[in-house]
Write a protein that holds these residues in place. Sequence first.
Motif, PDB file in Angstrom:
ATOM      1  N   UNK A  11       0.829  -1.211   0.000  1.00 28.64           N
ATOM      2  CA  UNK A  11       0.000   0.000   0.000  1.00 28.64           C
ATOM      3  C   UNK A  11       0.861   1.259   0.000  1.00 28.64           C
ATOM      4  N   UNK A  12       2.018   1.220   0.652  1.00 28.03           N
ATOM      5  CA  UNK A  12       2.926   2.377   0.629  1.00 28.03           C
ATOM      6  C   UNK A  12       3.366   2.669  -0.805  1.00 28.03           C
ATOM      7  N   UNK A  13       3.724   1.615  -1.542  1.00 21.79           N
ATOM      8  CA  UNK A  13       4.183   1.815  -2.911  1.00 21.79           C
ATOM      9  C   UNK A  13       3.064   2.314  -3.821  1.00 21.79           C
ATOM     10  N   UNK A  14       1.850   1.850  -3.602  1.00 17.76           N
ATOM     11  CA  UNK A  14       0.714   2.321  -4.406  1.00 17.76           C
ATOM     12  C   UNK A  14       0.496   3.812  -4.157  1.00 17.76           C
ATOM     13  N   UNK A  15       0.520   4.228  -2.907  1.00 17.84           N
ATOM     14  CA  UNK A  15       0.344   5.658  -2.599  1.00 17.84           C
ATOM     15  C   UNK A  15       1.520   6.489  -3.097  1.00 17.84           C
ATOM     16  N   UNK A  16       2.700   5.941  -2.980  1.00 18.94           N
ATOM     17  CA  UNK A  16       3.895   6.641  -3.442  1.00 18.94           C
ATOM     18  C   UNK A  16       3.838   6.892  -4.942  1.00 18.94           C
ATOM     19  N   UNK A  17       3.286   5.949  -5.694  1.00 21.63           N
ATOM     20  CA  UNK A  17       3.165   6.125  -7.148  1.00 21.63           C
ATOM     21  C   UNK A  17       2.327   7.357  -7.472  1.00 21.63           C
ATOM     22  N   UNK A  32      13.204   2.397  -9.002  1.00 18.80           N
ATOM     23  CA  UNK A  32      13.048   1.480  -7.879  1.00 18.80           C
ATOM     24  C   UNK A  32      11.588   1.228  -7.555  1.00 18.80           C
ATOM     25  N   UNK A  33      10.781   2.299  -7.578  1.00 12.67           N
ATOM     26  CA  UNK A  33       9.353   2.162  -7.321  1.00 12.67           C
ATOM     27  C   UNK A  33       8.691   1.333  -8.415  1.00 12.67           C
ATOM     28  N   UNK A  34       9.042   1.601  -9.652  1.00 17.39           N
ATOM     29  CA  UNK A  34       8.476   0.843 -10.768  1.00 17.39           C
ATOM     30  C   UNK A  34       8.814  -0.644 -10.627  1.00 17.39           C
ATOM     31  N   UNK A  35      10.043  -0.933 -10.264  1.00 11.22           N
ATOM     32  CA  UNK A  35      10.450  -2.333 -10.082  1.00 11.22           C
ATOM     33  C   UNK A  35       9.674  -2.998  -8.948  1.00 11.22           C
ATOM     34  N   UNK A  36       9.451  -2.268  -7.860  1.00  8.83           N
ATOM     35  CA  UNK A  36       8.683  -2.835  -6.738  1.00  8.83           C
ATOM     36  C   UNK A  36       7.234  -3.080  -7.127  1.00  8.83           C
ATOM     37  N   UNK A  74       1.523  -5.471 -18.313  1.00  3.83           N
ATOM     38  CA  UNK A  74       2.025  -4.166 -17.867  1.00  3.83           C
ATOM     39  C   UNK A  74       3.289  -4.328 -17.034  1.00  3.83           C
ATOM     40  N   UNK A  75       3.338  -5.347 -16.204  1.00  5.91           N
ATOM     41  CA  UNK A  75       4.507  -5.587 -15.361  1.00  5.91           C
ATOM     42  C   UNK A  75       5.726  -5.991 -16.191  1.00  5.91           C
ATOM     43  N   UNK A  76       5.468  -6.586 -17.345  1.00  2.00           N
ATOM     44  CA  UNK A  76       6.567  -6.975 -18.234  1.00  2.00           C
ATOM     45  C   UNK A  76       7.148  -5.773 -18.977  1.00  2.00           C
ATOM     46  N   UNK A  85       5.188   8.522 -15.515  1.00  2.00           N
ATOM     47  CA  UNK A  85       4.137   8.811 -14.540  1.00  2.00           C
ATOM     48  C   UNK A  85       2.872   8.017 -14.854  1.00  2.00           C
ATOM     49  N   UNK A  86       2.551   7.889 -16.139  1.00  3.69           N
ATOM     50  CA  UNK A  86       1.392   7.086 -16.527  1.00  3.69           C
ATOM     51  C   UNK A  86       1.613   5.615 -16.187  1.00  3.69           C
ATOM     52  N   UNK A  87       2.837   5.140 -16.417  1.00  8.63           N
ATOM     53  CA  UNK A  87       3.145   3.745 -16.125  1.00  8.63           C
ATOM     54  C   UNK A  87       3.032   3.457 -14.627  1.00  8.63           C
ATOM     55  N   UNK A  88       3.529   4.368 -13.804  1.00  9.12           N
ATOM     56  CA  UNK A  88       3.436   4.169 -12.356  1.00  9.12           C
ATOM     57  C   UNK A  88       1.987   4.100 -11.898  1.00  9.12           C
ATOM     58  N   UNK A  89       1.159   4.992 -12.417  1.00  4.88           N
ATOM     59  CA  UNK A  89      -0.255   4.972 -12.045  1.00  4.88           C
ATOM     60  C   UNK A  89      -0.935   3.694 -12.517  1.00  4.88           C
TER      61      UNK A  89
END
Length: 110
Positions: A11-17, A32-36, A74-76, A85-89
């Motif tokens: 949940x931290x990573x989702x909010x961080x995105x 790093x966030x994208x990889x997580x 998407x993960x691939x 930014x779009x990818x993170x969301x």
Amino acid sequence: MSPVVSLVDVTRDVRLAGAVCLTRPPNSAVEGLRDRLRAHITMLAGPAEAYGRSLGGEWYGQYVLTCVASARKAAAGVEPEIRIDEELLLLAEYVKTLLMYTGRKPRHSA
């Protein structure tokens, strides 16, 4: 060996995105966030897929399976034209959705 990930981490990573999209952090932090987020999808996809399969031929089961397949794609990272930014969301939304499916009890046929 994969690290143990808690619900708090996910949940931290989702909010961080969402927050990252409003700022301009260093590329290393974004990567790093994208990889997580990708790792979270990989971790959650199996249980979410099992839930979708437990629904049998119901339309909702097919919907869940389609969502899992899209999340894995998407993960691939198969969309190189997408902005970071779009990818993170997008990844964050898939993580939330798969987390919801993972928390559902699989239905077993009688």
